[in-house]
Design a protein around this motif. Structure first.
Motif: not given
Length: 328
Positions: A143-162
């Motif tokens: 179940t471990i896999m490479s995901k390359g450069s897929t975007d990672i969300p940054l959570i800020h005050h409970g929202q995905k802003l970055g």
């Protein structure tokens, strides 16, 4: 509650992200601009048009507050051609906590080097799965896999802003965050700050950040290449759980200045299988790890730097066919 989850300094991880290492792998500078939105748009338009001004840096960074970021995205969306290019081809990072916007353009050699490292990690996982002693071990490893450069969300005050667009990452199936992130180091790119943010903003779900500091461009004088590693470490303070980014490996050289490899059998990239766990790791796999020796890493880098893209050489007959000339 998000407000009760602490970072390594006893502050709320949902309120701020603090760099836990003061000295980056490479010197940090920022592009200061009176109008960063205009500069970013000019860069995007230039790249869209195929215009190159010298050798551009693989990481270009601006200070950009959230309102300016919203303005930038709004302007881009008004231009259909630019928007299509931006969404399909531009790798960028934006952090609302540090107010930094960065455009990534990795060099070909760095990208190929990372793919070699990525492939090695994947092959070791496949080998372990093939040798697994029971179905539980095999299931975990598969179940471990490479995901390359897929975007990672940054959570800020409970929202995905970055978001961040990492150079490499590995994750479990259906995981919201990667377990392991790999980043190249460039000037202008503060890896300790970035590693800190990956770990804190994921609440420790990202357990390991690997930094590879390789000289940008070919240098006959300095061929030093270094490895750093940050790991998520949990703690409890006044009854509140928290996580911080602990520097585990600090700029370990895997290739020396003169280009010779570090042949120490203990030196190299190590990723424990527990770094991939989401509370369901078979106890029989505890203590086992992925290991790429420093000498192997140096060999991958040497091969990458020595390899040049092939050239297509046309014969006169082939050129004639290509240009639609009649046979003589």
């Amino acid at each position: 509650m998000a407000s009760s989850y602490l970072d390594g300094y006893g502050s709320s991880a949902s309120e701020k992200s603090i760099s836990l290492c003061e000295t980056p792998l490479t010197p940090q500078t920022s592009t200061e601009s009176s109008n960063p939105v205009t500069e970013i748009l000019q860069l995007l338009q230039r790249r869209l048009s195929g215009i190159s001004i010298g050798e551009e840096e693989p990481w270009i960074e601006w200070k950009l507050n959230p309102s300016a970021y919203d303005e930038l995205i709004h302007i881009i969306k008004q231009d259909e051609r630019l928007c299509s290019y931006f969404e399909a081809e531009v790798r960028f990072d934006y952090s609302p906590t540090t107010n930094k916007f960065a455009v990534r353009m990795p060099s070909e050699s760095h990208d190929v080097f990372l793919r070699r490292v990525d492939k090695d990690i994947g092959e070791q996982l496949d080998y372990m799965a093939a040798k697994a002693k029971d179905a539980e071990e095999k299931s975990f490893l598969k179940t471990i896999m490479s995901k390359g450069s897929t975007d990672i969300p940054l959570i800020h005050h409970g929202q995905k802003l970055g978001k961040r667009s990492p150079d490499g990452q590995f994750a479990r199936e259906r995981a919201n965050f990667p377990a392991v992130v790999i980043e190249m180091a460039y000037s202008h790119k503060n890896l300790p700050e970035i590693a800190d943010e990956y770990i804190l903003r994921s609440r420790g779900r990202t357990k390991c950040v690997i930094g590879l500091d390789v000289y940008y461009g070919k240098s006959p004088v300095n061929k030093t290449a270094r490895l750093s590693k940050w790991a998520a470490e949990s703690f409890v303070h006044n009854g509140q759980e928290g996580v911080w980014a602990a520097l585990r490996v600090d700029k370990q050289e895997f290739r020396y200045k003169d280009g010779t490899p570090n042949n120490s059998p203990a030196a190299g990239l190590r990723i424990g299988l527990e770094d991939f766990a989401i509370g369901d790791m078979p106890t029989s796999l505890l203590g086992k790890e992925i290991f790429i020796s420093a000498a192997t890493l140096a060999g991958y880098l040497d091969w990458t730097e020595e390899t040049t893209p092939g050239e297509v050489i046309w014969s006169e007959r082939e050129e004639g066919l290509l240009l639609g000339k009649p046979k003589q």
